[in-house]
Design a protein around this motif. Structure first.
Motif, PDB file in Angstrom:
ATOM      1  N   CYS A  90       0.854  -1.057   0.038  1.00  0.00           N
ATOM      2  CA  CYS A  90      -0.036   0.062  -0.038  1.00  0.00           C
ATOM      3  C   CYS A  90       0.709   1.252  -0.125  1.00  0.00           C
ATOM      4  CB  CYS A  90      -0.805   0.057   1.216  1.00  0.00           C
ATOM      5  SG  CYS A  90      -1.760  -1.031   1.403  1.00  0.00           S
ATOM      6  N   ASP A  91       0.345   2.242  -0.431  1.00  0.00           N
ATOM      7  CA  ASP A  91       1.021   3.369  -0.631  1.00  0.00           C
ATOM      8  C   ASP A  91      -0.014   4.543  -0.008  1.00  0.00           C
ATOM      9  OD1 ASP A  91       2.983   5.563  -1.401  1.00  0.00           O
ATOM     10  OD2 ASP A  91       1.428   6.145  -2.701  1.00  0.00           O
ATOM     11  N   VAL A  92       0.398   5.405   1.158  1.00  0.00           N
ATOM     12  CA  VAL A  92      -0.393   6.394   1.411  1.00  0.00           C
ATOM     13  C   VAL A  92       0.091   8.089   0.986  1.00  0.00           C
ATOM     14  CG1 VAL A  92      -1.357   7.569   3.773  1.00  0.00           C
ATOM     15  CG2 VAL A  92      -1.403   4.954   3.291  1.00  0.00           C
ATOM     16  N   ARG A  93      -0.494   8.658   0.728  1.00  0.00           N
ATOM     17  CA  ARG A  93       0.004  10.138   0.424  1.00  0.00           C
ATOM     18  C   ARG A  93      -1.063  11.162   0.863  1.00  0.00           C
ATOM     19  NH1 ARG A  93      -2.362   8.397  -4.364  1.00  0.00           N
ATOM     20  NH2 ARG A  93      -3.731  10.180  -5.374  1.00  0.00           N
ATOM     21  N   HIS A  94      -0.536  12.406   0.817  1.00  0.00           N
ATOM     22  CA  HIS A  94      -1.498  13.392   1.047  1.00  0.00           C
ATOM     23  C   HIS A  94      -2.145  14.117  -0.127  1.00  0.00           C
ATOM     24  CE1 HIS A  94       0.103  14.881   5.559  1.00  0.00           C
ATOM     25  NE2 HIS A  94       0.303  13.679   5.306  1.00  0.00           N
ATOM     26  N   ASP A  95      -3.095  14.496  -0.215  1.00  0.00           N
ATOM     27  CA  ASP A  95      -3.716  15.061  -1.565  1.00  0.00           C
ATOM     28  C   ASP A  95      -4.708  16.255  -1.008  1.00  0.00           C
ATOM     29  OD1 ASP A  95      -4.429  15.654  -4.218  1.00  0.00           O
ATOM     30  OD2 ASP A  95      -3.960  13.363  -4.477  1.00  0.00           O
TER      31      ASP A  95
END
Length: 134
Positions: A68-73
């Protein structure tokens, strides 16, 4: 730590943690033991003792068994079919800014770990965290 103390800590500042758990449970269709996960998350340094998420992607990869990847948007981003959205709300009151995370989809509420959080109902959406299952 006693369970009641842990419940208090997670209840006070674990909304991002609980939002991630909700997403994982909705994908796997399995209940997750919060107490066991919190202890593992501390040991693995995915979370700090005050429930601040240090490495949310690692915890989600563990829970889902997939990378999984988690990023701010920014608010308004439209998640793809393999992406999940958590929105951060803020409420500014007399010298204090309160923050709260909830699970959303295209900005619409799916799950509020607190039920009817004042920060969500009276505050403003300020950012999102996008969880991408690879």
């Amino acid at each position: 730590m006693f369970k009641q103390q842990l419940c208090s800590k997670i209840g006070k500042s674990g909304c991002y943690f609980l939002s991630l758990v909700y997403i994982a449970e909705s994908i796997t269709k399995k209940d997750i033991d919060i107490f066991t996960l919190y202890e593992k998350a501390l040991k693995e340094k995915w979370i700090d003792s005050d429930c601040f998420m240090e490495r949310p992607a690692d915890m989600m990869s563990y829970l889902l068994g997939k990378k999984c990847d988690v990023r701010h948007d920014k608010v308004g981003y439209k998640p793809l079919s393999n992406e999940y959205e958590i929105t951060r709300y803020e409420l500014k009151e007399t010298g204090v800014t309160y923050g709260h995370f909830v699970v959303t989809r295209n900005g619409k509420l799916i799950h509020d770990p607190f039920g009817e959080s004042r920060t969500r109902t009276k505050g403003k959406a300020v950012s999102t965290r996008i969880i991408k299952v690879l």
